[in-house]
Design a protein around this motif. Structure first.
Motif, PDB file in Angstrom:
ATOM      1  N   ARG B 385       0.802  -1.223   0.000  1.00 18.03           N
ATOM      2  CA  ARG B 385       0.000   0.000   0.000  1.00 18.03           C
ATOM      3  C   ARG B 385       0.838   1.278   0.000  1.00 18.03           C
ATOM      4  N   LEU B 419      -7.604  -5.512  -3.708  1.00 17.71           N
ATOM      5  CA  LEU B 419      -7.628  -4.369  -2.802  1.00 17.71           C
ATOM      6  C   LEU B 419      -9.074  -4.004  -2.469  1.00 17.71           C
ATOM      7  N   GLU B 423      -9.496  -0.241   2.120  1.00 12.33           N
ATOM      8  CA  GLU B 423      -8.034  -0.090   2.116  1.00 12.33           C
ATOM      9  C   GLU B 423      -7.622   1.067   1.206  1.00 12.33           C
ATOM     10  N   CYS B 427      -5.711   4.723   2.149  1.00 10.35           N
ATOM     11  CA  CYS B 427      -4.532   5.276   1.469  1.00 10.35           C
ATOM     12  C   CYS B 427      -4.806   6.687   0.957  1.00 10.35           C
TER      13      CYS B 427
END
Lengths: 220, 804
Positions: B385, B419, B423, B427
């Motif tokens: 990530r 993903l 998530e 980010c």
């Protein structure tokens, strides 16, 4: 108070594990280079963006030292704020926290190169403080005696059986004490740097921070 | 099926060639969304990759970018341009080919953006940079194909993950874009296909005829290899003889320092004055170019080299490859062997030179694996990530974006197909506001959401800083090395780089090896190491960064298996003697049991645990056992792990290893212990740098380790204390688990052996343990042990100085 006790120009002092200096006869606690608001200043100037916890972390340690020592006077030896604007931008919770720590005791802000102007916080603002036989100022002066200063953030290395232990440290000899930096996001200058080697006498001692602090001959 | 146009037919015919079957297969699949070609070096792989583009472009192509070629090495891009120009010029087709990398001039880069060539050859970092410009959609409009060379090498690192994110961006800009991956050695083709193909599209895999098996053997020497050490110096004579018998030899080393020493020793022994050069990543570009040019001109008989030549520059007539030191990884060995003999249907010739007796076993196992076509490799897990955070920032530089559209785009990239939106949002939140930690500080917000819902940079000036920090390679801080002096032929000549920590340890007069020359340290000036020529003194060993790879777990298993055979294979007698000595003073690892040795070395208790679980698992084991020892008051001081064993040193003896290796006890409190470990801090620094929390380069400033005013360690400790759920800590944990994998393997090892331990007290360092003392990557344990040592040493110094 637990720490490293030493006699400096006839005065009994103790270096605490945190890097604060304690003068029991005067109930005076001295800390140097807090650099409060460092992450805020870096971000403001287009530098790295760091999590803003260093102020809280530093205040937390300061509070513990004040409470356990019962200090009546606190001397901040300069560069208490990363710059004057950082002192103005201190978040409210942290500003209040600092105010709480200051309440009920004498508080002296010594001017540093990062925070030369007057700041918003109460307390006494001084270029230097004289408490015979000791002088408290930010940057050491060649030829001075009985001087307690900060500014250089000294750190030292010790080689132990193939390993290198490096720690922030306090330097002292018969004339001067150079305090370690108390702030969380602050780097350091190796004790073997020529500036420090020139300033300190050959028999100078470096006291590595730790619990308890550990004296060694100053590496140069 | 697409057939070759007449121009191409004629060209092949003129050369007396017919297209390879795999080249025709590539033409036939020219319209697939993704194709991977697996072909050995010398198999016409590159032409196969470009043929469909050249055919499509035709004799008189329209202006505009048609094909993007991406290589992990910038040198490869330049080399490829030369190779590609030959058929283009001979066929007389008007296709423009240019390369672009960090070495390309600003003027040319600008011209390329305004008027792109038909085929642009570039690197993953340069592509990421191109995508950060506002005019990216215009430049890439009309792009038809992307060719990724050395795909297997990219797929092993974060550079590959970043590249796949860039391809997802490109596919969004150019619908219908076709992806081609070229690869020489692949252990798991379907996994590589998932990596490359735009999810959920299928990806064809074309496997060319692998050609004949290599002619590979161990180099036998008069002198037996030493018991430990990694240089292979004992075989200088035999290596020189082999060089003399062949036209051109590549001599591979695993580290730059070893290459330097070996090269130096070769020259001392080189009585016939054979022209031999050296090539590694720490040497100055000028030096490397000189060697490459000499190589192409067949002016060199041998080149001592490292991983910098793992990947394929086409270098004339290499007819022998020598691998010095254990190859550590079968796939890499096959790759290196492939550098010899670029003729398609002749076997490559290679010699492996074990640097010590342990490596004799490893080399034997590796040769068995090569001949069994048993390649190794670890599955990589989901895309990291921190790379995604950088990608979001790069996207924002090119213009406002919609979060959902970007999420949809990102999840078409193979590594990020799984993903979750949560998530992704975390980010985005980190990039936009610094996450929960920094949100309160308005001016720290890097992105803002506009009234129309799109995200954009809050301050456009940030683009410069982002562009300066693109990439996923975390460099060790290095300093340039230059010849000192104002006049003279060599004055000011750049020699290469050394690590800053090494430079800091030098005092004037110290000598070290650089490019095979002994140089004398003069001064450190303006962040440059100035040196002068010095002959005939014993040099210090420069520390170079560079790839340090560990033996693959598959190879470790083969070694263990080999040791357990009732009859040892046909190994040189000295190695058989050495194994016999191990059996005599200690014992060999037995099936179903773990061997543990306890002995003193330099008055310090040592424990060596032979788990054969692979380096990562052995490292995790080191963490777990030292934690147990700390709790038990044994004062662990540090440990080092290799693929087969973990060596721990401590203040007191570990008397009962069975207790320390108890599976349930080991797991207790492991999380907290891991979190405080130096390994975690290393991972954190990398993730924080890639994700943009720690900035390497600021406009107008050179940031170096020395000048950094805060340390990543303190940052890590502070975050752990005040914001334990911070995104970067979560990334660090993922990373460490991935790097320190092995919970599973350790569990499996302990279950398999059921706590059965052979604990021996040999009374001395054992033959098998000796090499561990020379391993790099020792992990210090910060605990009561080192504290006690430090205090004793400090007291001693005070007394010695008369201060106490």
């Amino acid at each position: 108070m637990k720490g490293y006790e030493f006699i400096f120009t006839g005065v009994k002092l103790t270096l605490l594990p945190s890097g604060a200096l304690w003068w029991p006869d005067q109930k005076l606690l001295c800390v140097s280079d807090l650099h409060l608001g460092k992450s805020e200043r870096l971000a403001r100037n287009g530098g790295a963006i760091l999590p803003p916890y260093e102020t809280r972390d530093t205040l937390h340690r300061l509070q513990t030292d004040i409470e356990t020592s019962g200090a009546r006077t606190v001397v901040c030896l300069g560069d208490s704020f990363d710059d004057v604007e950082a002192s103005e931008n201190l978040p409210e919770t942290e500003a209040l926290w600092l105010a709480r720590l200051m309440a009920g005791r004498r508080w002296v802000w010594i001017e540093g190169n990062h925070d030369p102007g007057p700041i918003e916080f109460a307390g006494t603002h001084l270029a230097e403080l004289l408490r015979p036989p000791l002088y408290f100022r930010h940057i050491a002066r060649v030829g001075a005696s009985g001087e307690i200063t900060g500014h250089f953030h000294p750190k030292a290395k010790l080689h132990v059986k193939g390993r290198t232990v490096s720690r922030p440290c306090m330097l002292f000899d018969g004339d001067r004490v150079i305090m370690p930096s108390y702030g969380t996001y602050t780097g350091g200058l190796w004790s073997d740097h020529s500036v420090l080697s020139r300033l300190m006498r050959p028999e100078a001692i470096a006291v590595l921070l730790g619990d308890p602090p550990q004296p060694i001959p100053m590496p140069r | 099926m697409t057939t070759l146009p007449p121009t191409f037919d004629r060209w092949f015919a003129q050369r007396g060639w017919t297209p390879h079957p795999h080249q025709q297969a590539m033409l036939a699949r020219a319209h697939e969304p993704a194709v991977i070609l697996i072909a050995p070096t010398g198999g016409g792989k590159t032409l196969a990759g470009f043929l469909p583009s050249l055919v499509e472009l035709g004799d008189a192509p329209e202006p505009g970018l048609h094909t993007l070629y991406i290589s992990p090495l910038k040198a490869l891009a330049a080399d490829m341009r030369r190779n590609l120009m030959t058929p283009i010029e001979e066929m007389g087709i008007a296709v423009r080919v240019e390369d672009r990398s960090g070495d390309t001039t600003q003027t040319r880069k600008k011209a390329q953006r305004a008027d792109p060539p038909h085929i642009l050859l570039t690197t993953p970092e340069s592509l990421a940079l191109l995508l950060s410009y506002e005019d990216a959609p215009r430049m890439f409009a009309g792009l038809k194909r992307v060719v990724v060379d050395e795909l297997h090498a990219l797929a092993e690192s974060k550079r590959g993950d970043q590249l796949m994110l860039c391809l997802s961006r490109l596919s969004a800009l150019c619908p219908g874009l076709q992806r081609v991956g070229l690869s020489a050695t692949v252990e798991d083709p379907p996994a590589l296909a998932t990596f490359l193909a735009p999810y959920p599209a299928q990806c064809d895999i074309i496997e060319a005829d692998p050609g004949p098996d290599p002619d590979i053997s161990m180099l036998t020497t008069q002198t037996p290899p030493p018991w430990s050490g990694g240089g292979g110096r004992y075989a200088i004579r035999e290596v020189l003889d082999a060089v003399a018998r062949h036209k051109t030899t590549l001599i591979f080393h695993n580290t730059r320092a070893q290459a330097e020493i070996f090269f130096h020793e070769l020259w001392l022994a080189n009585e016939a004055a054979l022209p031999i050069g050296i090539h590694h990543g720490s040497l100055a570009l000028e030096q490397r170019k000189k060697v490459e040019a000499a190589m192409v001109a067949s002016a060199l008989r041998a080149v001592v080299c490292t991983g910098s030549l793992d990947l394929g520059l086409d270098w004339g007539d290499v007819d022998l490859v020598i691998q010095v030191g254990a190859p550590k990884n079968v796939k890499r060995l096959v790759q290196r062997i492939g550098r010899a003999n670029h003729r398609y249907n002749a076997p490559s010739k290679a010699l492996i030179l074990p640097a010590n007796r342990w490596e004799v076993i490893e080399c034997h196992a590796a040769i068995e694996a090569v001949l069994a076509h048993d390649l190794d490799g670890d599955p990589r897990g989901p895309g990291p990530r921190d790379v995604l955070c950088q990608h979001i920032l790069i996207t924002a530089c090119s213009g406002p974006f919609d979060a959902t559209a970007l999420f949809d785009e990102v999840t078409t990239a193979g590594p990020y197909a799984d993903l979750s939106r949560a998530e992704f949002d975390a980010c985005l939140d980190f990039v936009a506001t610094g996450g929960y930690a920094l949100r309160a500080y308005d001016r720290w917000q890097r992105l803002m959401q506009r009234a129309d819902g799109l995200w954009q940079l809050r301050d456009p000036r940030l683009t410069q800083q982002v562009r300066m920090n693109i990439g996923t390679i975390i460099d060790t801080d290095t300093l340039k090395v230059r010849m000192k002096g104002r006049s003279g032929a060599s004055a000011g000549k750049p020699l290469g780089e050394v690590e800053e920590s090494f430079a800091a340890s030098l005092v004037p007069g110290d000598t070290f090896l650089m490019g095979g020359k002994i140089v004398r340290f003069e001064t450190l000036r303006e962040m440059e190491v100035q040196v002068s020529r010095d002959r005939g003194r014993k040099p210090k060993l420069a520390v170079f960064s560079g790839t340090k790879f560990s033996t693959s777990t598959q190879l470790s298993e083969r070694i263990l298996d080999l040791l357990r055979r009732p009859r040892l294979p046909d190994l040189p007698h000295h190695t058989l003697d050495w194994i016999a000595l191990q059996r005599e003073v200690s014992q060999l690892p037995r099936a179903g049991r773990i061997l543990v040795e306890s002995f003193d070395h330099e008055d310090r208790p040592h424990t060596c645990i032979y788990g054969f679980a692979g380096k990562n698992a052995q490292q995790t084991l080191g963490l777990m056992v030292t934690r147990w020892m700390e709790d038990a008051g044994l004062g662990p001081l540090g440990f080092v792990a290799t693929d087969y064993a973990t060596l721990i040193w401590s203040v007191s003896h570990l008397d009962n290893p069975a207790k320390a290796l108890d599976a349930s006890g080991l797991r207790d409190g492991l999380d907290g212990w891991l979190a405080e470990n130096a390994l975690m801090k290393r991972s954190f620094k990398g993730a924080a740098t890639i994700a943009g929390m720690i900035t390497r380069n600021l406009p107008g400033k050179r940031s170096s380790g020395r000048q950094a005013t805060f340390s990543a360690d303190i940052l890590y400790d502070t975050l752990r204390k005040y914001d334990p759920d911070h995104l970067l800590l979560s990334i660090t944990r993922d990373e460490a688990m991935r790097g320190l994998i092995g919970f599973g393997r350790i569990d499996e090892m302990l279950a398999r052996t059921g706590g059965l331990i052979d604990h021996v007290h040999p009374g001395r360092v054992t033959p098998f343990a000796a090499p561990l003392f020379l391993e790099v990557g020792k992990v210090p344990v910060e605990g009561t042990g080192v504290e006690a040592l430090m205090r004793a040493e400090a007291d001693r110094l005070m007394i010695e100085a008369g201060l106490a």
